[in-house]
Design a protein around this motif. Structure first.
Motif, PDB file in Angstrom:
ATOM      1  N   GLN A  70       0.820  -1.211   0.000  1.00 42.19           N
ATOM      2  CA  GLN A  70       0.000   0.000   0.000  1.00 42.19           C
ATOM      3  C   GLN A  70       0.863   1.273   0.000  1.00 42.19           C
ATOM      4  OE1 GLN A  70      -0.873  -2.693   2.314  1.00 42.19           O
ATOM      5  NE2 GLN A  70      -2.046  -3.301   0.494  1.00 42.19           N
ATOM      6  N   THR A  71       2.071   1.173   0.539  1.00 44.99           N
ATOM      7  CA  THR A  71       3.012   2.298   0.572  1.00 44.99           C
ATOM      8  C   THR A  71       4.368   1.803   0.093  1.00 44.99           C
ATOM      9  OG1 THR A  71       1.866   3.264   2.479  1.00 44.99           O
ATOM     10  CG2 THR A  71       4.094   4.076   2.001  1.00 44.99           C
ATOM     11  N   VAL A  72       4.961   2.529  -0.835  1.00 47.58           N
ATOM     12  CA  VAL A  72       6.259   2.142  -1.379  1.00 47.58           C
ATOM     13  C   VAL A  72       7.191   3.351  -1.309  1.00 47.58           C
ATOM     14  CG1 VAL A  72       7.523   1.291  -3.394  1.00 47.58           C
ATOM     15  CG2 VAL A  72       5.202   0.461  -2.928  1.00 47.58           C
ATOM     16  N   ILE A  73       8.344   3.157  -0.670  1.00 41.65           N
ATOM     17  CA  ILE A  73       9.337   4.227  -0.536  1.00 41.65           C
ATOM     18  C   ILE A  73      10.545   3.857  -1.398  1.00 41.65           C
ATOM     19  CG2 ILE A  73      10.825   5.508   1.050  1.00 41.65           C
ATOM     20  CD1 ILE A  73       8.816   4.837   3.280  1.00 41.65           C
ATOM     21  N   LEU A  74      10.831   4.684  -2.387  1.00 44.88           N
ATOM     22  CA  LEU A  74      11.919   4.424  -3.330  1.00 44.88           C
ATOM     23  C   LEU A  74      13.119   5.293  -2.966  1.00 44.88           C
ATOM     24  CD1 LEU A  74       9.863   4.352  -6.673  1.00 44.88           C
ATOM     25  CD2 LEU A  74      10.494   2.440  -5.175  1.00 44.88           C
ATOM     26  N   THR A  75      14.254   4.652  -2.723  1.00 45.73           N
ATOM     27  CA  THR A  75      15.458   5.368  -2.285  1.00 45.73           C
ATOM     28  C   THR A  75      16.473   5.542  -3.413  1.00 45.73           C
ATOM     29  OG1 THR A  75      16.578   3.327  -1.579  1.00 45.73           O
ATOM     30  CG2 THR A  75      15.176   4.435   0.044  1.00 45.73           C
ATOM     31  N   GLU A  76      16.055   5.317  -4.664  1.00 42.50           N
ATOM     32  CA  GLU A  76      16.994   5.410  -5.795  1.00 42.50           C
ATOM     33  C   GLU A  76      17.639   6.790  -5.910  1.00 42.50           C
ATOM     34  OE1 GLU A  76      15.925   1.648  -5.929  1.00 42.50           O
ATOM     35  OE2 GLU A  76      14.467   3.287  -5.713  1.00 42.50           O
ATOM     36  N   GLY A  77      16.918   7.829  -5.505  1.00 38.85           N
ATOM     37  CA  GLY A  77      17.482   9.176  -5.564  1.00 38.85           C
ATOM     38  C   GLY A  77      18.625   9.393  -4.606  1.00 38.85           C
ATOM     39  N   LEU A  78      18.861   8.451  -3.695  1.00 42.51           N
ATOM     40  CA  LEU A  78      19.964   8.545  -2.742  1.00 42.51           C
ATOM     41  C   LEU A  78      21.163   7.705  -3.151  1.00 42.51           C
ATOM     42  CD1 LEU A  78      17.849   8.136   0.530  1.00 42.51           C
ATOM     43  CD2 LEU A  78      18.677  10.280  -0.464  1.00 42.51           C
ATOM     44  N   PRO A 100      -3.790   0.783  -8.216  1.00 41.59           N
ATOM     45  CA  PRO A 100      -4.745   1.795  -7.766  1.00 41.59           C
ATOM     46  C   PRO A 100      -4.684   2.002  -6.256  1.00 41.59           C
ATOM     47  CG  PRO A 100      -5.760   0.413  -9.421  1.00 41.59           C
ATOM     48  CD  PRO A 100      -4.427  -0.211  -9.103  1.00 41.59           C
ATOM     49  N   GLY A 101      -4.543   3.258  -5.843  1.00 44.18           N
ATOM     50  CA  GLY A 101      -4.541   3.595  -4.426  1.00 44.18           C
ATOM     51  C   GLY A 101      -3.190   3.547  -3.754  1.00 44.18           C
ATOM     52  N   VAL A 102      -2.148   3.090  -4.438  1.00 38.04           N
ATOM     53  CA  VAL A 102      -0.838   2.992  -3.813  1.00 38.04           C
ATOM     54  C   VAL A 102      -0.277   4.388  -3.544  1.00 38.04           C
ATOM     55  CG1 VAL A 102       0.517   2.979  -5.948  1.00 38.04           C
ATOM     56  CG2 VAL A 102       1.399   1.804  -3.915  1.00 38.04           C
ATOM     57  N   ARG A 103       0.549   4.493  -2.528  1.00 34.47           N
ATOM     58  CA  ARG A 103       1.271   5.727  -2.211  1.00 34.47           C
ATOM     59  C   ARG A 103       2.747   5.477  -2.498  1.00 34.47           C
ATOM     60  NH1 ARG A 103       1.541   8.710   3.739  1.00 34.47           N
ATOM     61  NH2 ARG A 103       2.253  10.778   3.013  1.00 34.47           N
ATOM     62  N   ILE A 104       3.318   6.252  -3.416  1.00 36.72           N
ATOM     63  CA  ILE A 104       4.718   6.098  -3.802  1.00 36.72           C
ATOM     64  C   ILE A 104       5.476   7.349  -3.378  1.00 36.72           C
ATOM     65  CG2 ILE A 104       6.325   5.790  -5.719  1.00 36.72           C
ATOM     66  CD1 ILE A 104       4.027   4.460  -7.276  1.00 36.72           C
ATOM     67  N   LEU A 105       6.556   7.148  -2.623  1.00 37.89           N
ATOM     68  CA  LEU A 105       7.373   8.257  -2.146  1.00 37.89           C
ATOM     69  C   LEU A 105       8.783   8.124  -2.715  1.00 37.89           C
ATOM     70  CD1 LEU A 105       6.126   8.141   1.536  1.00 37.89           C
ATOM     71  CD2 LEU A 105       5.452   9.775  -0.230  1.00 37.89           C
ATOM     72  N   LEU A 106       9.262   9.189  -3.329  1.00 39.28           N
ATOM     73  CA  LEU A 106      10.579   9.225  -3.955  1.00 39.28           C
ATOM     74  C   LEU A 106      11.503  10.064  -3.084  1.00 39.28           C
ATOM     75  CD1 LEU A 106       9.083  10.180  -7.408  1.00 39.28           C
ATOM     76  CD2 LEU A 106      10.008   7.921  -6.885  1.00 39.28           C
ATOM     77  N   LEU A 107      12.595   9.468  -2.613  1.00 40.31           N
ATOM     78  CA  LEU A 107      13.512  10.179  -1.728  1.00 40.31           C
ATOM     79  C   LEU A 107      14.754  10.647  -2.484  1.00 40.31           C
ATOM     80  CD1 LEU A 107      13.461   7.912   1.459  1.00 40.31           C
ATOM     81  CD2 LEU A 107      11.884   9.768   0.824  1.00 40.31           C
ATOM     82  N   GLN A 108      15.271  11.801  -2.081  1.00 37.90           N
ATOM     83  CA  GLN A 108      16.543  12.284  -2.600  1.00 37.90           C
ATOM     84  C   GLN A 108      17.172  13.186  -1.544  1.00 37.90           C
ATOM     85  OE1 GLN A 108      15.447  14.481  -6.181  1.00 37.90           O
ATOM     86  NE2 GLN A 108      15.437  16.398  -5.057  1.00 37.90           N
ATOM     87  N   SER A 109      18.441  13.514  -1.732  1.00 39.53           N
ATOM     88  CA  SER A 109      19.123  14.393  -0.800  1.00 39.53           C
ATOM     89  C   SER A 109      18.924  15.844  -1.214  1.00 39.53           C
ATOM     90  CB  SER A 109      20.621  14.060  -0.757  1.00 39.53           C
ATOM     91  OG  SER A 109      21.314  15.014   0.027  1.00 39.53           O
ATOM     92  N   ALA A 110      18.639  16.709  -0.232  1.00 40.78           N
ATOM     93  CA  ALA A 110      18.520  18.141  -0.513  1.00 40.78           C
ATOM     94  C   ALA A 110      19.880  18.821  -0.492  1.00 40.78           C
ATOM     95  CB  ALA A 110      17.605  18.799   0.513  1.00 40.78           C
ATOM     96  N   ALA A 111      20.894  18.135   0.010  1.00 45.66           N
ATOM     97  CA  ALA A 111      22.241  18.704   0.088  1.00 45.66           C
ATOM     98  C   ALA A 111      23.262  17.653  -0.358  1.00 45.66           C
ATOM     99  CB  ALA A 111      22.534  19.169   1.513  1.00 45.66           C
ATOM    100  N   PRO A 112      23.249  17.291  -1.642  1.00 48.58           N
ATOM    101  CA  PRO A 112      24.170  16.258  -2.131  1.00 48.58           C
ATOM    102  C   PRO A 112      25.619  16.708  -2.018  1.00 48.58           C
ATOM    103  CG  PRO A 112      23.086  17.355  -3.963  1.00 48.58           C
ATOM    104  CD  PRO A 112      22.415  17.848  -2.718  1.00 48.58           C
ATOM    105  N   GLN A 113      26.513  15.738  -1.915  1.00 50.36           N
ATOM    106  CA  GLN A 113      27.932  16.027  -1.719  1.00 50.36           C
ATOM    107  C   GLN A 113      28.640  16.450  -2.991  1.00 50.36           C
ATOM    108  OE1 GLN A 113      29.348  16.021   1.458  1.00 50.36           O
ATOM    109  NE2 GLN A 113      27.154  15.895   1.892  1.00 50.36           N
ATOM    110  N   SER A 114      28.034  16.224  -4.149  1.00 49.99           N
ATOM    111  CA  SER A 114      28.673  16.575  -5.419  1.00 49.99           C
ATOM    112  C   SER A 114      27.601  16.915  -6.443  1.00 49.99           C
ATOM    113  CB  SER A 114      29.518  15.410  -5.934  1.00 49.99           C
ATOM    114  OG  SER A 114      28.684  14.318  -6.289  1.00 49.99           O
ATOM    115  N   HIS A 115      28.033  17.543  -7.538  1.00 48.64           N
ATOM    116  CA  HIS A 115      27.088  17.865  -8.613  1.00 48.64           C
ATOM    117  C   HIS A 115      26.459  16.597  -9.184  1.00 48.64           C
ATOM    118  CE1 HIS A 115      29.561  21.784  -9.398  1.00 48.64           C
ATOM    119  NE2 HIS A 115      28.765  21.890  -8.352  1.00 48.64           N
TER     120      HIS A 115
END
Length: 470
Positions: A70-78, A100-115
């Motif tokens: 029902q909830t999926v947290i994707l950490t690929e952005g990290l 249908p109805g799933v909640r998908i959250l995409l995570l990333q860093s707001a202060a990455p260490q490099s470009h």
């Protein structure tokens, strides 16, 4: 007496993050259901699992979403993967998680260490929100540097309906906002002649902006593009119409007894038109008082960029101005996109820019202008990859502005132009949505005004109407 300055024909509005908003305390797992967390950012993923299980939530680490949670947290952005790889992985996992109805959250860093660690997950989120109205998708940028604190902030946010946001180091949330329209600057600062490197600047709307920039600054402009500077075919009248030129080339081939395939004629016609457009841009730059050179460079072939930049600087000196307008499209619905198409879009837009920044002395840059897109701010059906790539440009501009306190850095979220990639069919599509096209003259004026004389504290701009992209 100061003469009044004519208003812009298109809206120009600063894009920033709103004031922090406190998130309510965790009140339980209502609505979360079973939670799956991918392992691309292992430390943060494990910390999230520990925080959730401590609260009695059924949370599981997965390599690939099952499509039943029902909830999926994707950490690929990290992850530490290259930009195209991690963004393709996020898109692919979101497709697997979709139900249908799933909640998908995409995570990333707001202060990455490099470009290279900067991610554009909000561009994906905003596009999927349009393409998948039966799901809930959001991108959260994490400010806290340590995994346990990140997990605590995520746990708190999970108890809300928070959309795309930055989760601040003190556990609050900030969301993107578009401010009121900017008036054109009244005065123009004197700008010393510089050495400008312009990607995609020999053709299209980037060329239009570059010519206006040259008119105001002079200096030397190096236009980098993929197209060869092909000569115009002998014995054929000049034209800007592809169909007319193809017909003329075909007639010449028949008259000379040559057997030429239609695909070869099309290729030759397109090359000739590109060469003609490049020559016209070089001529316009010279007429504006600048020195201009064309450099054939494929930004997608990053291995060749460092030698090319070294050769340029050996001949002309240090690059002090950078305008990045290169880009390609590979529009297709998110469920149908391929990894090759994502890499095609990221090649010139992201990989090429990062390679350029790695090859030049960034500390000597006084002006940086990046051509982003309104698709990054609002999402756009069929443009998940383009929206992600342009959101990377927006976030990269903010990082460069912080690193270069003496420089003017701007990222332009352009709406549709009257020309460039917008043909008659697209123009009609935007007209049906009530979205006005940006005129060539107005867009060029906005570009030069804001890059040369805009407030340094304004880094990201929306140019044109807000739009649904549907």
């Amino acid at each position: 007496m100061v003469q009044p300055v004519a208003a812009y024909g298109s809206d120009v509005r600063p894009v920033s993050f709103g004031a922090p908003v406190a998130l309510p305390p965790w009140t339980g797992q209502v609505g979360l259901g079973r939670v799956e967390i991918t392992q691309a950012g292992p430390a943060t993923a494990q910390a999230i699992i520990s925080a959730l299980t401590a609260q009695g939530v059924d949370a599981t680490a997965v390599t690939t979403p099952s499509g039943t949670a029902q909830t999926v947290i994707l950490t690929e952005g990290l992850s530490a993967a290259d930009p195209a790889t991690r963004h393709w992985a996020a898109l692919a996992h979101a497709r697997t998680a979709r139900t249908p109805g799933v909640r998908i959250l995409l995570l990333q860093s707001a202060a990455p260490q490099s470009h290279t660690a900067i991610s554009g997950m909000p561009g994906l989120s905003r596009t999927l929100q349009k393409e998948w109205p039966d799901t809930s998708v959001a991108a959260w940028s994490l400010t806290a540097p340590d995994a346990p604190t990140r997990a605590h902030h995520i746990l708190t946010a999970l108890g809300t309906t928070l959309g795309d946001a930055i989760l601040t180091a003190d556990g609050q949330a900030r969301q993107t906002q578009v401010a009121a329209s900017l008036a054109p600057p009244i005065t123009h600062a004197a700008t010393a002649p510089a050495l400008w490197l312009v990607t995609g600047g020999a053709r299209g709307v980037t060329a239009t902006c570059t010519i206006e920039l040259a008119r105001r600054t002079g200096g030397t402009f190096l236009l980098a593009g993929r197209s060869a500077l092909s000569p115009w075919p002998q014995g054929i009248a000049r034209t800007a119409d592809l169909k007319t030129l193809r017909a003329s080339l075909a007639q010449n081939a028949v008259a000379s007894g040559e057997k030429v395939k239609p695909a070869d004629i099309d290729r030759a016609a397109r090359a000739a038109l590109a060469g003609q457009e490049i020559e016209a841009t070089l001529s316009a730059l010279a007429s504006a008082g600048a020195t201009a050179h064309y450099v054939q460079v494929d930004l997608s072939d990053t291995s060749t960029l460092a030698p090319a930049i070294n050769a340029i600087q050996s001949q002309h000196g240090a690059i002090t101005g950078l305008v990045h307008g290169a880009g390609v499209l590979a529009d297709k619905l998110a469920m149908e996109k391929t990894e090759a198409e994502v890499r095609k879009v990221f090649g010139p837009k992201v990989d090429g820019l990062l390679a350029l920044l790695g090859a030049i002395n960034v500390s000597q840059l006084t002006h940086v202008g990046l051509f982003s897109s309104a698709s990054a701010l609002f999402g756009n059906t069929g443009q998940a990859d383009y929206a992600m790539a342009n959101e990377i440009l927006n976030q990269l501009a903010r990082q460069l502005s912080a690193e270069l306190p003496h420089a003017q850095v701007k990222s332009y979220n352009w709406g549709p132009w009257d020309g460039g990639m917008v043909d008659a069919g697209l123009a009609a599509h935007f007209a049906q949505q009530g979205i006005a096209l940006i005129s060539q003259a107005d867009g060029a004026r906005i570009f030069a005004d804001q890059l040369l004389d805009g407030g340094r504290n304004i880094v990201e701009l929306l140019v044109g109407d807000e739009w649904s992209g549907e």
